[in-house]
Design a protein around this motif. Structure first.
Motif, PDB file in Angstrom:
ATOM      1  N   ASP A 190       5.138  -1.043 -13.622  1.00 23.94           N
ATOM      2  CA  ASP A 190       4.963   0.345 -14.047  1.00 23.94           C
ATOM      3  C   ASP A 190       3.560   0.752 -13.637  1.00 23.94           C
ATOM      4  O   ASP A 190       2.625  -0.078 -13.645  1.00 23.94           O
ATOM      5  N   ARG A 191       3.394   2.005 -13.296  1.00 26.60           N
ATOM      6  CA  ARG A 191       2.086   2.442 -12.833  1.00 26.60           C
ATOM      7  C   ARG A 191       1.742   3.829 -13.360  1.00 26.60           C
ATOM      8  O   ARG A 191       2.577   4.737 -13.371  1.00 26.60           O
ATOM      9  N   LEU A 192       0.510   3.960 -13.817  1.00 24.43           N
ATOM     10  CA  LEU A 192      -0.059   5.251 -14.195  1.00 24.43           C
ATOM     11  C   LEU A 192      -0.985   5.710 -13.084  1.00 24.43           C
ATOM     12  O   LEU A 192      -1.720   4.904 -12.502  1.00 24.43           O
ATOM     13  N   PHE A 193      -0.940   7.012 -12.803  1.00 24.63           N
ATOM     14  CA  PHE A 193      -1.857   7.581 -11.821  1.00 24.63           C
ATOM     15  C   PHE A 193      -2.579   8.764 -12.448  1.00 24.63           C
ATOM     16  O   PHE A 193      -1.947   9.686 -12.969  1.00 24.63           O
ATOM     17  N   GLU A 252       1.678   1.740 -25.722  1.00 24.72           N
ATOM     18  CA  GLU A 252       2.291   3.071 -25.647  1.00 24.72           C
ATOM     19  C   GLU A 252       3.118   3.210 -24.365  1.00 24.72           C
ATOM     20  O   GLU A 252       2.872   2.547 -23.350  1.00 24.72           O
ATOM     21  N   ASP A 253       4.086   4.089 -24.414  1.00 30.79           N
ATOM     22  CA  ASP A 253       5.015   4.293 -23.312  1.00 30.79           C
ATOM     23  C   ASP A 253       4.299   4.876 -22.093  1.00 30.79           C
ATOM     24  O   ASP A 253       3.608   5.903 -22.193  1.00 30.79           O
ATOM     25  N   PHE A 254       4.492   4.259 -20.927  1.00 30.10           N
ATOM     26  CA  PHE A 254       3.800   4.695 -19.714  1.00 30.10           C
ATOM     27  C   PHE A 254       4.278   6.072 -19.263  1.00 30.10           C
ATOM     28  O   PHE A 254       3.487   6.873 -18.748  1.00 30.10           O
ATOM     29  N   ALA A 255       5.556   6.364 -19.421  1.00 35.15           N
ATOM     30  CA  ALA A 255       6.063   7.667 -18.995  1.00 35.15           C
ATOM     31  C   ALA A 255       5.412   8.788 -19.799  1.00 35.15           C
ATOM     32  O   ALA A 255       5.043   9.838 -19.254  1.00 35.15           O
ATOM     33  N   LYS A 256       5.234   8.558 -21.092  1.00 34.23           N
ATOM     34  CA  LYS A 256       4.579   9.546 -21.932  1.00 34.23           C
ATOM     35  C   LYS A 256       3.114   9.712 -21.536  1.00 34.23           C
ATOM     36  O   LYS A 256       2.602  10.835 -21.424  1.00 34.23           O
ATOM     37  N   LEU A 257       2.427   8.599 -21.290  1.00 32.50           N
ATOM     38  CA  LEU A 257       1.017   8.659 -20.902  1.00 32.50           C
ATOM     39  C   LEU A 257       0.851   9.343 -19.546  1.00 32.50           C
ATOM     40  O   LEU A 257      -0.101  10.109 -19.340  1.00 32.50           O
ATOM     41  N   GLN A 258       1.762   9.071 -18.619  1.00 33.89           N
ATOM     42  CA  GLN A 258       1.672   9.690 -17.299  1.00 33.89           C
ATOM     43  C   GLN A 258       1.812  11.205 -17.392  1.00 33.89           C
ATOM     44  O   GLN A 258       1.083  11.954 -16.742  1.00 33.89           O
ATOM     45  N   LYS A 259       2.741  11.659 -18.215  1.00 31.98           N
ATOM     46  CA  LYS A 259       2.946  13.091 -18.363  1.00 31.98           C
ATOM     47  C   LYS A 259       1.713  13.758 -18.970  1.00 31.98           C
ATOM     48  O   LYS A 259       1.285  14.823 -18.527  1.00 31.98           O
ATOM     49  N   GLU A 260       1.116  13.109 -19.966  1.00 26.23           N
ATOM     50  CA  GLU A 260      -0.103  13.650 -20.581  1.00 26.23           C
ATOM     51  C   GLU A 260      -1.242  13.705 -19.565  1.00 26.23           C
ATOM     52  O   GLU A 260      -2.015  14.671 -19.533  1.00 26.23           O
ATOM     53  N   GLN A 405      -0.340  17.955  -4.434  1.00 21.30           N
ATOM     54  CA  GLN A 405       0.801  17.665  -5.287  1.00 21.30           C
ATOM     55  C   GLN A 405       1.277  16.244  -5.010  1.00 21.30           C
ATOM     56  O   GLN A 405       1.197  15.771  -3.887  1.00 21.30           O
ATOM     57  N   PRO A 406       1.800  15.555  -6.014  1.00 20.30           N
ATOM     58  CA  PRO A 406       2.238  14.178  -5.809  1.00 20.30           C
ATOM     59  C   PRO A 406       3.443  14.108  -4.899  1.00 20.30           C
ATOM     60  O   PRO A 406       4.344  14.920  -5.005  1.00 20.30           O
ATOM     61  N   PRO A 407       3.473  13.141  -3.936  1.00 16.40           N
ATOM     62  CA  PRO A 407       4.622  12.986  -3.053  1.00 16.40           C
ATOM     63  C   PRO A 407       5.768  12.297  -3.763  1.00 16.40           C
ATOM     64  O   PRO A 407       5.691  11.991  -4.935  1.00 16.40           O
ATOM     65  N   ALA A 408       6.836  12.028  -2.991  1.00 19.64           N
ATOM     66  CA  ALA A 408       8.005  11.353  -3.561  1.00 19.64           C
ATOM     67  C   ALA A 408       7.636   9.967  -4.037  1.00 19.64           C
ATOM     68  O   ALA A 408       6.659   9.382  -3.614  1.00 19.64           O
ATOM     69  N   ALA A 409       8.478   9.390  -4.867  1.00 15.95           N
ATOM     70  CA  ALA A 409       8.164   8.135  -5.546  1.00 15.95           C
ATOM     71  C   ALA A 409       8.303   6.952  -4.622  1.00 15.95           C
ATOM     72  O   ALA A 409       9.248   6.203  -4.684  1.00 15.95           O
ATOM     73  N   GLN A 410       7.380   6.774  -3.697  1.00  9.26           N
ATOM     74  CA  GLN A 410       7.279   5.580  -2.881  1.00  9.26           C
ATOM     75  C   GLN A 410       6.021   4.869  -3.319  1.00  9.26           C
ATOM     76  O   GLN A 410       4.931   5.352  -3.168  1.00  9.26           O
ATOM     77  N   ALA A 411       6.167   3.701  -3.860  1.00  8.46           N
ATOM     78  CA  ALA A 411       5.041   3.029  -4.478  1.00  8.46           C
ATOM     79  C   ALA A 411       4.123   2.416  -3.452  1.00  8.46           C
ATOM     80  O   ALA A 411       4.582   1.814  -2.505  1.00  8.46           O
ATOM     81  N   PRO A 412       2.783   2.467  -3.643  1.00  9.44           N
ATOM     82  CA  PRO A 412       2.132   3.368  -4.577  1.00  9.44           C
ATOM     83  C   PRO A 412       1.429   4.455  -3.836  1.00  9.44           C
ATOM     84  O   PRO A 412       0.364   4.231  -3.287  1.00  9.44           O
ATOM     85  N   PRO A 413       1.931   5.670  -3.716  1.00  5.53           N
ATOM     86  CA  PRO A 413       1.177   6.744  -3.087  1.00  5.53           C
ATOM     87  C   PRO A 413       0.004   7.140  -3.953  1.00  5.53           C
ATOM     88  O   PRO A 413      -0.069   6.779  -5.116  1.00  5.53           O
ATOM     89  N   SER A 414      -0.912   7.898  -3.357  1.00  5.40           N
ATOM     90  CA  SER A 414      -2.095   8.264  -4.132  1.00  5.40           C
ATOM     91  C   SER A 414      -1.727   9.115  -5.323  1.00  5.40           C
ATOM     92  O   SER A 414      -2.379   9.073  -6.340  1.00  5.40           O
ATOM     93  N   LYS A 415      -0.655   9.906  -5.186  1.00  5.64           N
ATOM     94  CA  LYS A 415      -0.232  10.729  -6.318  1.00  5.64           C
ATOM     95  C   LYS A 415       1.237  10.452  -6.578  1.00  5.64           C
ATOM     96  O   LYS A 415       2.093  10.919  -5.838  1.00  5.64           O
ATOM     97  N   PRO A 416       1.540   9.655  -7.576  1.00  3.35           N
ATOM     98  CA  PRO A 416       2.938   9.325  -7.840  1.00  3.35           C
ATOM     99  C   PRO A 416       3.702  10.493  -8.412  1.00  3.35           C
ATOM    100  O   PRO A 416       3.145  11.496  -8.791  1.00  3.35           O
ATOM    101  N   ASN A 417       5.002  10.307  -8.503  1.00  2.59           N
ATOM    102  CA  ASN A 417       5.828  11.369  -9.095  1.00  2.59           C
ATOM    103  C   ASN A 417       5.575  11.497 -10.584  1.00  2.59           C
ATOM    104  O   ASN A 417       5.365  10.525 -11.245  1.00  2.59           O
TER     105      ASN A 417
END
Length: 417
Positions: A190-193, A252-260, A405-417
């Motif tokens: 899992d990755r946070l950006f 804490e949930d990574f998806a929640k942290l990423q959105k924040e 803007q973040p590109p498509a979810a190809q790990a790990p771009p500089s700006k993830p989805n």
């Protein structure tokens, strides 16, 4: 292996010689649809090796030189009247045709067969006409033949090296796998950006659109304000990266942290993706390699680059079995053997040209690129080994300058989805 240079020259010459202005290509040779071609190939009966597969009318078949033929030529025995070309025909069996094709390429594909079927009659007919004129005895032909032999032998050497390199023992594959276990570890991450800079708010963008031309002092003041705003936003993102990393390490949930994080940065993405495709050690840039030293469930430190800040969590880790990667290892060892062997040949000599005759060497760089030799003088290139299969999709490295803007979810771009 790619078709040899000889076939390329042969077919290229054929196309040049047969091209007629204003004529449309024959529809009879148009390729059939893939489904039709495959069904036709399946339905086609096996052709015996002794069966004639190509008939060339107007060309007398070559006759071996025998003692009787020599006497006839000398006029010591009665000779039968020679056939006129119109009465002649040369027949080539399947065995003869495939022997010729195998001399050009190790694998006789349907495409190669069709190309050779179209080229061979012309070359047989024209070479016989050249012999009738005695061109096979000319000094130019003799010298050209020397070069052709050297090129053919070079191709044969390269083909032999490739064939020998392909014979990688299974024990060697197993030994390499055992010696390099980390190369075949696969991770679920899992990755946070966190972007490095904040996106400008809508009101700030409107302010930047000045209808009137600014004075020098106003322009300098505006640039200073923009720079200060950018530096402040960068500091806020640095602090945010540390904060979300600590919260992620606490469970804490990574998806929640990423959105924040994206909301704080002004990046508008409805459902940012934090789950990366399964990745191996070569799937992340070297600066991110410390992630692979973590255990399952652990969270990395903040990893920063020009694009932003990254935080990884190891979800799971596994070692791929030998059966799943043995072809990949085989191709790697084959490629290494081919390179090592060919390097020995190419480094076994040194060329020292006489610049008084050839002139000074062209300088390096685009402006001084050497002119490519003509096709018939180019050395055939070693065919690259088959692409090494990857057990799972690998991840491209992050871009140095990420887009807004973040590109498509190809790990790990500089700006993830």
């Amino acid at each position: 292996m790619r078709k040899s240079w000889l076939l390329c020259v042969l077919l290229g010459t054929l196309a040049w010689g047969q091209a007629q202005p204003g004529t449309a290509p024959a529809q009879a040779n148009a390729p059939a649809a893939p489904g039709v071609a495959s069904k036709a190939a399946e339905a086609a009966p096996e052709v015996p090796e002794s069966a004639v597969v190509l008939t060339i009318k107007g060309v007398c078949p070559a006759t071996p030189k025998t003692a009787a033929a020599s006497k006839t030529a000398a006029g010591k025995t009665a000779a039968a009247p020679a056939k006129k070309p119109a009465d002649c025909k040369t027949e080539i069996t399947r065995a003869q045709f495939e022997k010729i094709a195998n001399g050009l390429a190790p694998t006789v594909t349907p495409q190669l067969k069709r190309q050779l079927e179209q080229a061979l009659p012309r070359f047989i007919a024209m070479s016989e006409a050249a012999k009738a004129k005695g061109l096979d005895k000319s000094p130019r032909f003799v010298e050209t033949l020397k070069i052709a032999k050297m090129q053919i032998l070079t191709t044969e050497l390269q083909r032999t090296v490739q064939e020998e390199s392909d014979k990688v023992p299974a024990t060697e594959v197993a030994a390499y796998y055992k010696k390099n276990p980390e190369a075949y570890e696969q991770y679920s991450l899992d990755r946070l950006f966190i972007p490095r800079y904040k996106q400008a708010a809508a009101d700030e963008k409107e302010e930047s659109k000045e209808p009137e031309k600014l004075t020098d002092e106003q322009q300098k003041a505006k640039e200073a304000a923009d720079k200060a705003r950018q530096e402040q936003g960068e500091q806020e993102m640095n602090k945010l990266a540390d904060a979300v990393r600590a919260r992620g390490a606490a469970g804490e949930d990574f998806a929640k942290l990423q959105k924040e994080a994206f909301e704080a940065a002004g990046t508008k993405v409805e459902n940012p993706t934090v789950n990366l495709p399964k990745v191996r050690r070569t799937g992340l840039p070297p600066a991110h390699a410390a992630v692979f030293d973590l255990k399952a469930g652990e969270v990395s430190a903040v990893i920063s680059d020009n694009g932003g800040h990254y935080v990884y969590k190891v979800v799971s880790k596994e070692t791929l079995p030998l059966d799943q990667v043995k072809e990949e290892i085989h191709n790697k060892l084959k490629s290494e053997h081919m390179k090592e062997t060919m390097d020995k040949y190419t480094n076994s000599f040194q060329s020292v040209p006489n610049e008084a005759y050839f002139g000074p060497a062209a300088p390096a760089g685009p402006a001084g690129m050497r002119q490519a030799p003509p096709p018939h003088m180019q050395h055939p290139q070693m065919a690259p080994p088959p692409a090494q299969p990857q057990a799972q999709p690998q991840s491209p490295p992050p871009a140095a300058n990420p887009p807004a803007q973040p590109p498509a979810a190809q790990a790990p771009p500089s700006k993830p989805n």
